[in-house]
Motif scaffolding. Sequence first.
Motif, PDB file in Angstrom:
ATOM      1  N   TYR A   1     -35.407 -29.988 -18.681  1.00  0.00           N
ATOM      2  CA  TYR A   1     -35.786 -28.779 -19.411  1.00  0.00           C
ATOM      3  C   TYR A   1     -36.835 -27.992 -18.633  1.00  0.00           C
ATOM      4  O   TYR A   1     -36.758 -26.774 -18.511  1.00  0.00           O
ATOM      5  CB  TYR A   1     -36.356 -29.116 -20.792  1.00  0.00           C
ATOM      6  CG  TYR A   1     -35.338 -29.171 -21.904  1.00  0.00           C
ATOM      7  CD1 TYR A   1     -34.608 -28.052 -22.268  1.00  0.00           C
ATOM      8  CD2 TYR A   1     -35.131 -30.345 -22.614  1.00  0.00           C
ATOM      9  CE1 TYR A   1     -33.692 -28.094 -23.299  1.00  0.00           C
ATOM     10  CE2 TYR A   1     -34.212 -30.401 -23.651  1.00  0.00           C
ATOM     11  CZ  TYR A   1     -33.494 -29.270 -23.987  1.00  0.00           C
ATOM     12  OH  TYR A   1     -32.585 -29.315 -24.999  1.00  0.00           O
ATOM     13  N   GLN A   2     -37.834 -28.697 -18.103  1.00  0.00           N
ATOM     14  CA  GLN A   2     -38.906 -28.035 -17.363  1.00  0.00           C
ATOM     15  C   GLN A   2     -38.365 -27.359 -16.112  1.00  0.00           C
ATOM     16  O   GLN A   2     -38.735 -26.227 -15.803  1.00  0.00           O
ATOM     17  CB  GLN A   2     -40.000 -29.037 -16.987  1.00  0.00           C
ATOM     18  CG  GLN A   2     -40.830 -29.460 -18.174  1.00  0.00           C
ATOM     19  CD  GLN A   2     -41.822 -30.557 -17.825  1.00  0.00           C
ATOM     20  OE1 GLN A   2     -41.651 -31.283 -16.855  1.00  0.00           O
ATOM     21  NE2 GLN A   2     -42.852 -30.689 -18.639  1.00  0.00           N
ATOM     22  N   ALA A   3     -37.489 -28.054 -15.382  1.00  0.00           N
ATOM     23  CA  ALA A   3     -36.923 -27.473 -14.157  1.00  0.00           C
ATOM     24  C   ALA A   3     -36.066 -26.246 -14.486  1.00  0.00           C
ATOM     25  O   ALA A   3     -36.149 -25.223 -13.795  1.00  0.00           O
ATOM     26  CB  ALA A   3     -36.102 -28.521 -13.414  1.00  0.00           C
ATOM     27  N   LEU A   4     -35.258 -26.346 -15.513  1.00  0.00           N
ATOM     28  CA  LEU A   4     -34.402 -25.226 -15.918  1.00  0.00           C
ATOM     29  C   LEU A   4     -35.251 -24.038 -16.377  1.00  0.00           C
ATOM     30  O   LEU A   4     -34.997 -22.889 -15.980  1.00  0.00           O
ATOM     31  CB  LEU A   4     -33.456 -25.675 -17.036  1.00  0.00           C
ATOM     32  CG  LEU A   4     -32.308 -24.762 -17.399  1.00  0.00           C
ATOM     33  CD1 LEU A   4     -31.391 -24.534 -16.213  1.00  0.00           C
ATOM     34  CD2 LEU A   4     -31.516 -25.362 -18.554  1.00  0.00           C
ATOM     35  N   ALA A   5     -36.272 -24.312 -17.170  1.00  0.00           N
ATOM     36  CA  ALA A   5     -37.153 -23.239 -17.645  1.00  0.00           C
ATOM     37  C   ALA A   5     -37.907 -22.605 -16.477  1.00  0.00           C
ATOM     38  O   ALA A   5     -38.081 -21.380 -16.441  1.00  0.00           O
ATOM     39  CB  ALA A   5     -38.131 -23.784 -18.683  1.00  0.00           C
ATOM     40  N   ALA A   6     -38.342 -23.412 -15.522  1.00  0.00           N
ATOM     41  CA  ALA A   6     -39.055 -22.873 -14.357  1.00  0.00           C
ATOM     42  C   ALA A   6     -38.144 -21.959 -13.543  1.00  0.00           C
ATOM     43  O   ALA A   6     -38.582 -20.896 -13.073  1.00  0.00           O
ATOM     44  CB  ALA A   6     -39.587 -24.005 -13.486  1.00  0.00           C
TER      45      ALA A   6
END
Length: 188
Positions: free
Chosen positions: A88-93
């Motif tokens: 989720y963090q990588a996708l949001a970044a």
Amino acid sequence: MRRSLLTGACALMLSAAALAHPGGGPPGGVGGGPGGGMGAGPPITPPGQMGLGAGTPDLAHDIASQQGQFGRDFAQQQQQRHLTAQQYQALAAQHRADALALAQAGRSGATIPASAGPRIRLALQQDIDAWRDQFQVDRRAWQAMRDQWLAERGTMSPQEWAQRRADWFAARDAWIANQKAWAMTRRN
């Protein structure tokens, strides 16, 4: 008299069905549903007992292969629901970086095609939905965020939508910082 005629007709139909299908059911043992009678249709398999667990990526893939674009969209949603926190963090970044770059390009005078406006708005909507999923935001807060950031529909230019999406990421970052600060005060 009427009762005996109806009873006789029913008995005649049942005996005709028994002669047509000596095993008592439809040919080949298929169909039937409750009672296995004529015209009852194929047997019903309860949800989740079709060989694969309900909600599994395999089931989503099978649906995608059978149903075209709708199925592919469903499969993608199911896979996104099973992302880890790091994913989720990588996708949001990545989405944040894309939004900031597009907004910067718009501010620098680059022309963003008019057809990009609805796609940018849709991307913002998906970003808000991903925020809800990632942080398990309650429905009321999620609805308020959607209402605040997606209120204008056709009145904004693509450049304005690009800036709106970049501004939303700034607001999301502030929300995350606020949540962390609140958690730290509760911890002590």
